[in-house]
Design a protein around this motif. Structure first.
Motif, PDB file in Angstrom:
ATOM      1  N   ALA A 138       0.665  -1.137   0.003  1.00  9.50           N
ATOM      2  CA  ALA A 138       0.080   0.059   0.077  1.00  9.50           C
ATOM      3  C   ALA A 138       0.820   1.351  -0.063  1.00  9.50           C
ATOM      4  O   ALA A 138       2.002   1.125  -0.015  1.00  9.50           O
ATOM      5  CB  ALA A 138      -0.899   0.033   1.171  1.00  9.50           C
ATOM      6  N   PRO A 139       0.180   2.409   0.019  1.00 10.16           N
ATOM      7  CA  PRO A 139       1.110   3.563   0.069  1.00 10.16           C
ATOM      8  C   PRO A 139       2.017   3.713   1.289  1.00 10.16           C
ATOM      9  O   PRO A 139       1.478   3.270   2.444  1.00 10.16           O
ATOM     10  CB  PRO A 139      -0.021   4.816   0.067  1.00 10.16           C
ATOM     11  CG  PRO A 139      -1.158   4.128  -0.654  1.00 10.16           C
ATOM     12  CD  PRO A 139      -1.094   2.596  -0.130  1.00 10.16           C
ATOM     13  N   GLY A 140       2.804   4.321   1.053  1.00 13.96           N
ATOM     14  CA  GLY A 140       3.766   4.329   2.208  1.00 13.96           C
ATOM     15  C   GLY A 140       4.985   3.778   2.117  1.00 13.96           C
ATOM     16  O   GLY A 140       5.454   3.341   0.644  1.00 13.96           O
ATOM     17  N   PRO A 141       6.168   3.866   3.105  1.00 14.69           N
ATOM     18  CA  PRO A 141       7.333   2.875   2.665  1.00 14.69           C
ATOM     19  C   PRO A 141       7.255   1.662   2.166  1.00 14.69           C
ATOM     20  O   PRO A 141       6.175   0.863   2.706  1.00 14.69           O
ATOM     21  CB  PRO A 141       8.127   2.892   4.011  1.00 14.69           C
ATOM     22  CG  PRO A 141       7.447   4.187   4.827  1.00 14.69           C
ATOM     23  CD  PRO A 141       6.238   4.085   4.421  1.00 14.69           C
ATOM     24  N   SER A 142       7.996   1.169   1.282  1.00 17.25           N
ATOM     25  CA  SER A 142       7.894  -0.050   0.724  1.00 17.25           C
ATOM     26  C   SER A 142       8.524  -1.178   1.564  1.00 17.25           C
ATOM     27  O   SER A 142       9.306  -0.812   2.330  1.00 17.25           O
ATOM     28  CB  SER A 142       8.262  -0.182  -0.734  1.00 17.25           C
ATOM     29  OG  SER A 142       7.807  -1.519  -1.535  1.00 17.25           O
ATOM     30  N   THR A 199      -5.756  11.302  -3.059  1.00 12.55           N
ATOM     31  CA  THR A 199      -6.629  10.639  -1.852  1.00 12.55           C
ATOM     32  C   THR A 199      -5.859   9.502  -1.293  1.00 12.55           C
ATOM     33  O   THR A 199      -6.159   9.383  -0.341  1.00 12.55           O
ATOM     34  CB  THR A 199      -8.075  10.320  -2.397  1.00 12.55           C
ATOM     35  OG1 THR A 199      -8.585  11.446  -3.024  1.00 12.55           O
ATOM     36  CG2 THR A 199      -8.910   9.715  -1.503  1.00 12.55           C
ATOM     37  N   PHE A 200      -5.297   8.801  -2.098  1.00 10.80           N
ATOM     38  CA  PHE A 200      -4.766   7.549  -1.560  1.00 10.80           C
ATOM     39  C   PHE A 200      -3.551   7.829  -0.506  1.00 10.80           C
ATOM     40  O   PHE A 200      -3.198   6.930   0.314  1.00 10.80           O
ATOM     41  CB  PHE A 200      -4.159   6.656  -2.860  1.00 10.80           C
ATOM     42  CG  PHE A 200      -5.119   6.121  -3.582  1.00 10.80           C
ATOM     43  CD1 PHE A 200      -5.333   4.619  -3.133  1.00 10.80           C
ATOM     44  CD2 PHE A 200      -5.843   6.416  -4.415  1.00 10.80           C
ATOM     45  CE1 PHE A 200      -6.493   3.780  -3.904  1.00 10.80           C
ATOM     46  CE2 PHE A 200      -6.923   5.814  -5.057  1.00 10.80           C
ATOM     47  CZ  PHE A 200      -7.195   4.495  -4.804  1.00 10.80           C
ATOM     48  N   ALA A 201      -3.052   8.876  -0.637  1.00 12.09           N
ATOM     49  CA  ALA A 201      -2.124   9.236   0.592  1.00 12.09           C
ATOM     50  C   ALA A 201      -2.909   9.538   1.877  1.00 12.09           C
ATOM     51  O   ALA A 201      -2.213   9.317   3.018  1.00 12.09           O
ATOM     52  CB  ALA A 201      -1.267  10.733   0.081  1.00 12.09           C
ATOM     53  N   ARG A 254      -1.987  -5.553   5.620  1.00 17.38           N
ATOM     54  CA  ARG A 254      -1.162  -5.988   4.309  1.00 17.38           C
ATOM     55  C   ARG A 254      -1.997  -6.919   3.800  1.00 17.38           C
ATOM     56  O   ARG A 254      -2.553  -7.822   4.213  1.00 17.38           O
ATOM     57  CB  ARG A 254       0.190  -6.286   4.823  1.00 17.38           C
ATOM     58  CG  ARG A 254       0.960  -5.262   5.384  1.00 17.38           C
ATOM     59  CD  ARG A 254       2.333  -5.830   6.206  1.00 17.38           C
ATOM     60  NE  ARG A 254       3.081  -6.624   5.069  1.00 17.38           N
ATOM     61  CZ  ARG A 254       3.860  -6.218   4.241  1.00 17.38           C
ATOM     62  NH1 ARG A 254       4.404  -4.935   4.281  1.00 17.38           N
ATOM     63  NH2 ARG A 254       4.532  -7.144   3.635  1.00 17.38           N
ATOM     64  N   TRP A 255      -1.528  -7.035   2.350  1.00 20.57           N
ATOM     65  CA  TRP A 255      -2.078  -8.303   1.622  1.00 20.57           C
ATOM     66  C   TRP A 255      -0.936  -9.143   0.946  1.00 20.57           C
ATOM     67  O   TRP A 255      -1.175 -10.112   0.158  1.00 20.57           O
ATOM     68  CB  TRP A 255      -3.278  -7.725   0.608  1.00 20.57           C
ATOM     69  CG  TRP A 255      -2.626  -7.002  -0.410  1.00 20.57           C
ATOM     70  CD1 TRP A 255      -2.120  -7.385  -1.510  1.00 20.57           C
ATOM     71  CD2 TRP A 255      -2.551  -5.607  -0.215  1.00 20.57           C
ATOM     72  NE1 TRP A 255      -1.688  -6.079  -2.418  1.00 20.57           N
ATOM     73  CE2 TRP A 255      -1.911  -4.966  -1.704  1.00 20.57           C
ATOM     74  CE3 TRP A 255      -3.169  -4.496   0.581  1.00 20.57           C
ATOM     75  CZ2 TRP A 255      -2.092  -3.693  -2.047  1.00 20.57           C
ATOM     76  CZ3 TRP A 255      -2.897  -3.334   0.045  1.00 20.57           C
ATOM     77  CH2 TRP A 255      -2.435  -2.732  -0.948  1.00 20.57           C
ATOM     78  N   PHE A 306       8.304   5.272 -10.722  1.00 24.89           N
ATOM     79  CA  PHE A 306       7.437   5.403  -9.332  1.00 24.89           C
ATOM     80  C   PHE A 306       7.271   4.046  -8.729  1.00 24.89           C
ATOM     81  O   PHE A 306       7.523   4.356  -7.538  1.00 24.89           O
ATOM     82  CB  PHE A 306       6.039   5.891  -9.816  1.00 24.89           C
ATOM     83  CG  PHE A 306       5.304   6.568  -8.661  1.00 24.89           C
ATOM     84  CD1 PHE A 306       5.804   7.544  -8.164  1.00 24.89           C
ATOM     85  CD2 PHE A 306       4.186   5.767  -8.264  1.00 24.89           C
ATOM     86  CE1 PHE A 306       4.941   8.168  -7.123  1.00 24.89           C
ATOM     87  CE2 PHE A 306       3.425   6.366  -7.495  1.00 24.89           C
ATOM     88  CZ  PHE A 306       3.532   7.527  -6.519  1.00 24.89           C
ATOM     89  N   PHE A 307       6.687   2.974  -9.719  1.00 25.14           N
ATOM     90  CA  PHE A 307       7.082   1.474  -8.979  1.00 25.14           C
ATOM     91  C   PHE A 307       8.044   0.846  -9.854  1.00 25.14           C
ATOM     92  O   PHE A 307       7.488   0.235 -10.890  1.00 25.14           O
ATOM     93  CB  PHE A 307       5.626   0.961  -8.860  1.00 25.14           C
ATOM     94  CG  PHE A 307       4.501   1.748  -8.154  1.00 25.14           C
ATOM     95  CD1 PHE A 307       4.925   2.066  -6.917  1.00 25.14           C
ATOM     96  CD2 PHE A 307       3.249   1.435  -8.632  1.00 25.14           C
ATOM     97  CE1 PHE A 307       4.003   2.707  -6.278  1.00 25.14           C
ATOM     98  CE2 PHE A 307       2.074   2.229  -7.561  1.00 25.14           C
ATOM     99  CZ  PHE A 307       2.737   2.788  -6.286  1.00 25.14           C
ATOM    100  N   PRO A 308       9.242   0.835  -9.374  1.00 25.94           N
ATOM    101  CA  PRO A 308      10.406   0.313 -10.309  1.00 25.94           C
ATOM    102  C   PRO A 308      10.040  -1.119 -10.782  1.00 25.94           C
ATOM    103  O   PRO A 308       9.083  -1.745  -9.897  1.00 25.94           O
ATOM    104  CB  PRO A 308      11.600   0.489  -9.524  1.00 25.94           C
ATOM    105  CG  PRO A 308      11.419   1.735  -8.818  1.00 25.94           C
ATOM    106  CD  PRO A 308       9.793   1.661  -8.472  1.00 25.94           C
TER     107      PRO A 308
END
Length: 311
Positions: free
Chosen positions: A141-145, A229-231, A238-239, A260-262
């Motif tokens: 989800a949004p936030g640190p990966s 909005t997702f922020a 988690r999934w 953005f999402f490598p």
């Protein structure tokens, strides 16, 4: 997209309509023959899927559906900076929409934030999903990966953290900002700035037309243009650890140069979802530019055809 492209796409598109689903109104538009295999496209707003792209899928033939998430386009508007709903509500919206359209289930394709909805839809409402396509997204989800997943590139984060936001009530300023952002999100193929401005302008104009009385430009335009909005959204549990439970045929499509999402995020999805196939788009970033449609559309048609044959 040219004026002729819009005319051709309009020929296959039904009028937008509001459907009451899961306690909210969702704006939906469909393309093609309702008797054809159904494909639900999930993004931030329905304009995240260009009409000509939808028309190409519909020619498959497929029955293509695109819709506005809450707080985008013409769907129910609340406060996008403090949404009174959670990510799982958006997932339940998608599940309810499939049923409201008279379908038992649909092939689901999610881009970016729509990929989170797609993953959770297949996990929590598997009876609604015939197959899954995940485009330019990640399993968190949004936030640190997660430590093993590549994060946003420093260059793209520098832009979003240091570039002054535009005056969101100034159309020209918003289009310039969005073109600059999309240039940085793009890969090394030739960048079509005119198309980027046209896309941003279409979203801007539709946002203004759909805005409720008293809507604040600084809230509604970022929600529509950059999924802000997702922020602020509660993503819940988690999934990623559940991806091994997925049994639907899955196609992962990812830009080789996505800043953005490598790419490692797409590779993780393909590795952790049983039987998933990975399609890497050379010289492509966090985007689906027109030059890759000749690859992506046939891939989606093959994927949904194979999944239908296995049904």
């Amino acid at each position: 997209m040219t004026t002729r492209d819009h005319a051709t796409a309009a020929d296959t598109a039904a009028p937008e309509r509001l459907m009451h689903v899961n306690g909210v109104d969702l704006c939906v538009q469909t393309f093609g023959d309702p008797a054809a295999p159904p494909v639900l496209l999930v993004n931030n707003s329905l304009l995240g899927w260009p009409a000509e792209f939808c028309a190409r899928l519909a020619a498959g033939p497929r029955f293509v559906m695109r819709y506005d998430l809450r707080d985008t386009g013409r769907s129910t508007a609340t406060d996008p900076d403090a949404p009174p709903y959670v990510l799982r509500d958006l997932v339940a919206d998608a599940a309810g929409l499939i049923g409201a359209l008279g379908l038992r289930r649909a092939h689901v394709a999610g881009f970016g934030v729509g990929g989170w909805i797609g993953q959770l839809l297949a996990l929590d409402h598997p009876e609604r999903v015939a197959s899954l396509a995940l485009l330019c997204t990640r399993p968190t989800a949004p936030g640190p990966s997660d430590p093993d997943l590549p994060e946003h590139s420093p260059e793209i984060m520098e832009f979003f953290m240091t570039e002054p936001e535009p005056d969101w009530s100034d159309r020209a300023a918003v289009l310039a900002y969005q073109a600059a952002a999309r240039r940085r999100l793009a890969g090394s193929h030739p960048f079509d700035e005119a198309a980027a401005r046209e896309d941003a302008g279409r979203i801007y104009d539709r946002t203004v037309a759909a805005a409720p009385p008293g809507a604040v430009p600084r809230k509604i335009h970022p929600a529509n243009q950059i999924a802000s909005t997702f922020a602020a959204l509660d993503s819940g549990d988690r999934w990623r650890e559940r991806l091994g439970e997925l049994t639907v045929p899955t196609l992962v499509v990812h830009g080789e140069e996505d800043p953005f999402f490598p790419l490692g995020n797409g590779e993780a999805l393909a590795r952790e979802i049983p039987g998933a196939q990975l399609l890497v788009l050379p010289r492509t970033g966090h985007e689906l530019p027109r030059p890759v449609w000749d690859t992506v559309v046939p891939a989606l048609l093959r994927h949904t055809e194979v999944a239908a044959a296995e049904d």
